[in-house]
Write a protein that holds these residues in place. Structure first.
Motif, PDB file in Angstrom:
ATOM      1  N   ILE A   1       1.141  -1.243   0.025  1.00 42.51           N
ATOM      2  CA  ILE A   1       0.385  -0.302   0.091  1.00 42.51           C
ATOM      3  C   ILE A   1       1.346   1.247  -0.090  1.00 42.51           C
ATOM      4  CG2 ILE A   1      -1.743   1.115   1.299  1.00 42.51           C
ATOM      5  CD1 ILE A   1      -2.581  -1.433   2.308  1.00 42.51           C
ATOM      6  N   SER A   2       0.911   2.244  -0.702  1.00 41.27           N
ATOM      7  CA  SER A   2       1.398   3.399  -0.806  1.00 41.27           C
ATOM      8  C   SER A   2       1.526   4.473   0.323  1.00 41.27           C
ATOM      9  CB  SER A   2       1.053   4.242  -2.479  1.00 41.27           C
ATOM     10  OG  SER A   2       1.881   5.380  -2.481  1.00 41.27           O
ATOM     11  N   LEU A   3       1.819   4.982   1.062  1.00 37.50           N
ATOM     12  CA  LEU A   3       1.474   6.275   2.151  1.00 37.50           C
ATOM     13  C   LEU A   3       2.269   6.863   1.898  1.00 37.50           C
ATOM     14  CD1 LEU A   3       1.140   3.827   5.398  1.00 37.50           C
ATOM     15  CD2 LEU A   3      -0.679   5.199   4.339  1.00 37.50           C
ATOM     16  N   THR A   4       2.262   8.370   2.129  1.00 38.95           N
ATOM     17  CA  THR A   4       2.420   9.469   2.110  1.00 38.95           C
ATOM     18  C   THR A   4       3.027   9.457   3.372  1.00 38.95           C
ATOM     19  OG1 THR A   4       1.687  10.403   0.387  1.00 38.95           O
ATOM     20  CG2 THR A   4       2.843  11.870   2.434  1.00 38.95           C
ATOM     21  N   LEU A   5       4.951   9.679   3.544  1.00 41.39           N
ATOM     22  CA  LEU A   5       4.472   9.812   5.855  1.00 41.39           C
ATOM     23  C   LEU A   5       5.114  11.279   5.519  1.00 41.39           C
ATOM     24  CD1 LEU A   5       8.017   6.496   5.677  1.00 41.39           C
ATOM     25  CD2 LEU A   5       5.397   6.507   6.213  1.00 41.39           C
ATOM     26  N   VAL A   6       4.259  11.464   7.187  1.00 36.12           N
ATOM     27  CA  VAL A   6       4.288  12.732   7.523  1.00 36.12           C
ATOM     28  C   VAL A   6       5.226  12.655   9.099  1.00 36.12           C
ATOM     29  CG1 VAL A   6       3.208  15.317   7.639  1.00 36.12           C
ATOM     30  CG2 VAL A   6       2.179  13.365   6.191  1.00 36.12           C
ATOM     31  N   LYS A   7       6.431  13.277   9.426  1.00 36.45           N
ATOM     32  CA  LYS A   7       6.901  12.891  10.224  1.00 36.45           C
ATOM     33  C   LYS A   7       6.088  13.668  11.149  1.00 36.45           C
ATOM     34  CE  LYS A   7      11.643  13.035  12.056  1.00 36.45           C
ATOM     35  NZ  LYS A   7      13.234  12.985  11.312  1.00 36.45           N
ATOM     36  N   VAL A   8       6.220  13.617  12.538  1.00 37.93           N
ATOM     37  CA  VAL A   8       5.730  14.348  13.610  1.00 37.93           C
ATOM     38  C   VAL A   8       6.962  14.213  14.814  1.00 37.93           C
ATOM     39  CG1 VAL A   8       4.079  14.279  15.865  1.00 37.93           C
ATOM     40  CG2 VAL A   8       3.518  13.652  13.259  1.00 37.93           C
ATOM     41  N   ASP A   9       6.898  15.681  15.076  1.00 37.21           N
ATOM     42  CA  ASP A   9       7.825  15.510  16.563  1.00 37.21           C
ATOM     43  C   ASP A   9       6.922  15.438  18.182  1.00 37.21           C
ATOM     44  OD1 ASP A   9       9.423  16.879  18.383  1.00 37.21           O
ATOM     45  OD2 ASP A   9      10.539  18.255  17.505  1.00 37.21           O
ATOM     46  N   THR A  10       6.838  14.490  18.787  1.00 38.97           N
ATOM     47  CA  THR A  10       5.725  14.339  19.095  1.00 38.97           C
ATOM     48  C   THR A  10       6.372  14.720  20.766  1.00 38.97           C
ATOM     49  OG1 THR A  10       7.847  12.249  20.036  1.00 38.97           O
ATOM     50  CG2 THR A  10       5.810  11.622  18.159  1.00 38.97           C
ATOM     51  N   LYS A  11       7.439  15.873  20.797  1.00 46.87           N
ATOM     52  CA  LYS A  11       7.204  16.555  22.306  1.00 46.87           C
ATOM     53  C   LYS A  11       6.913  17.406  21.925  1.00 46.87           C
ATOM     54  CE  LYS A  11      11.579  15.228  24.261  1.00 46.87           C
ATOM     55  NZ  LYS A  11      11.847  13.928  22.759  1.00 46.87           N
ATOM     56  N   THR A  12       7.214  18.503  20.280  1.00 40.55           N
ATOM     57  CA  THR A  12       6.629  19.966  20.081  1.00 40.55           C
ATOM     58  C   THR A  12       5.208  19.254  19.832  1.00 40.55           C
ATOM     59  OG1 THR A  12       7.628  19.499  18.236  1.00 40.55           O
ATOM     60  CG2 THR A  12       9.140  20.559  19.997  1.00 40.55           C
ATOM     61  N   LYS A  13       5.117  18.725  19.000  1.00 38.10           N
ATOM     62  CA  LYS A  13       3.312  18.399  18.325  1.00 38.10           C
ATOM     63  C   LYS A  13       3.504  18.803  17.147  1.00 38.10           C
ATOM     64  CE  LYS A  13       2.751  16.038  22.429  1.00 38.10           C
ATOM     65  NZ  LYS A  13       2.462  14.439  22.571  1.00 38.10           N
ATOM     66  N   LYS A  14       4.735  19.516  16.331  1.00 39.75           N
ATOM     67  CA  LYS A  14       4.883  20.271  15.180  1.00 39.75           C
ATOM     68  C   LYS A  14       5.018  18.462  14.155  1.00 39.75           C
ATOM     69  CE  LYS A  14       4.150  24.172  16.452  1.00 39.75           C
ATOM     70  NZ  LYS A  14       2.816  25.428  16.531  1.00 39.75           N
ATOM     71  N   LEU A  15       4.992  19.230  12.811  1.00 33.92           N
ATOM     72  CA  LEU A  15       4.629  18.823  11.378  1.00 33.92           C
ATOM     73  C   LEU A  15       6.000  19.206  11.241  1.00 33.92           C
ATOM     74  CD1 LEU A  15       1.769  18.248  10.330  1.00 33.92           C
ATOM     75  CD2 LEU A  15       2.294  16.435  11.343  1.00 33.92           C
TER      76      LEU A  15
END
Length: 201
Positions: free
Chosen positions: A23-37
């Motif tokens: 399955i083709s997905l777009t990966l979006v990285k998250v900074d779990t400390k700041t809750k920012k992309l």
């Protein structure tokens, strides 16, 4: 679809699942400390829980909770055999394993990663995890994977959270069947692909 992830977090499990399912997905990285992309936008606007994994479906609907996301992905590619058919006893067995991993293994690691956990509690948390791994070691005897010879989303999840042992000083070497399972899963080409994509190898 978009998979919001953080490298090495429990979001690695649906990442592996998607690759195994083709399955083709777009990966979006998250900074779990700041809750920012990475583009600086607010992840909490997408998932108010602030947790990965988060899946955005093609229609824009947001789905959270790793075991649910993994089953959605598996069901989108039934030929991959990553989850038995809905309503079957085998599916219930898979869900039993997913629930066990999420409540007994995944959450067992949580206090070991929290800076606010008292130091004298950490040995107790490790002892409880060791007890769970002893149980898993018995259940994996004579089996390649949790449900037998077929790799499923439960194996991707167990592999993902058990990878954390090395970061918290939990020794899994006494559990030979678990160690063999980890090595077996790590050798899978799609697992290697996911690890490389997240910068983990």
């Amino acid at each position: 679809m978009k998979l919001y992830y953080s490298p090495g977090a429990c979001s690695l499990s649906p990442h592996i699942t998607a690759l195994e399912a083709g399955i083709s997905l777009t990966l979006v990285k998250v900074d779990t400390k700041t809750k920012k992309l990475e583009d600086g936008s607010d992840f909490l606007a997408i998932n108010p829980k602030g947790q990965v994994p988060t899946l955005m479906l093609d229609d824009g609907e947001i789905v959270t909770e790793g075991p649910v996301i993994a089953q959605i992905l598996a069901d989108l590619a039934p030929a991959s055999n990553l989850a038995p058919g809905n309503g079957t006893k085998a599916r219930y067995k898979l869900q039993e394993w997913l629930n066990f991993i999420t409540s007994e293994i995944h959450k067992g690691y949580s206090p070991l990663f929290k800076p606010t956990t008292p130091e004298d509690y950490k040995p107790l948390a490790k002892a409880q995890l060791a007890d769970r791994y002893a149980f898993l070691n018995e259940k994996l005897a004579g089996k390649k994977y949790l449900l037998g010879d077929t790799f499923t989303v439960a194996d991707a999840y167990l592999f993902t959270v058990s990878n954390w042992a090395k970061y918290v000083g939990l020794d899994l070497s006494p559990y030979g069947n678990v160690a063999a399972f980890m090595a077996r899963v790590a050798e899978r080409p799609k697992v290697q692909q996911a690890l490389k994509a997240e910068g983990l190898v």
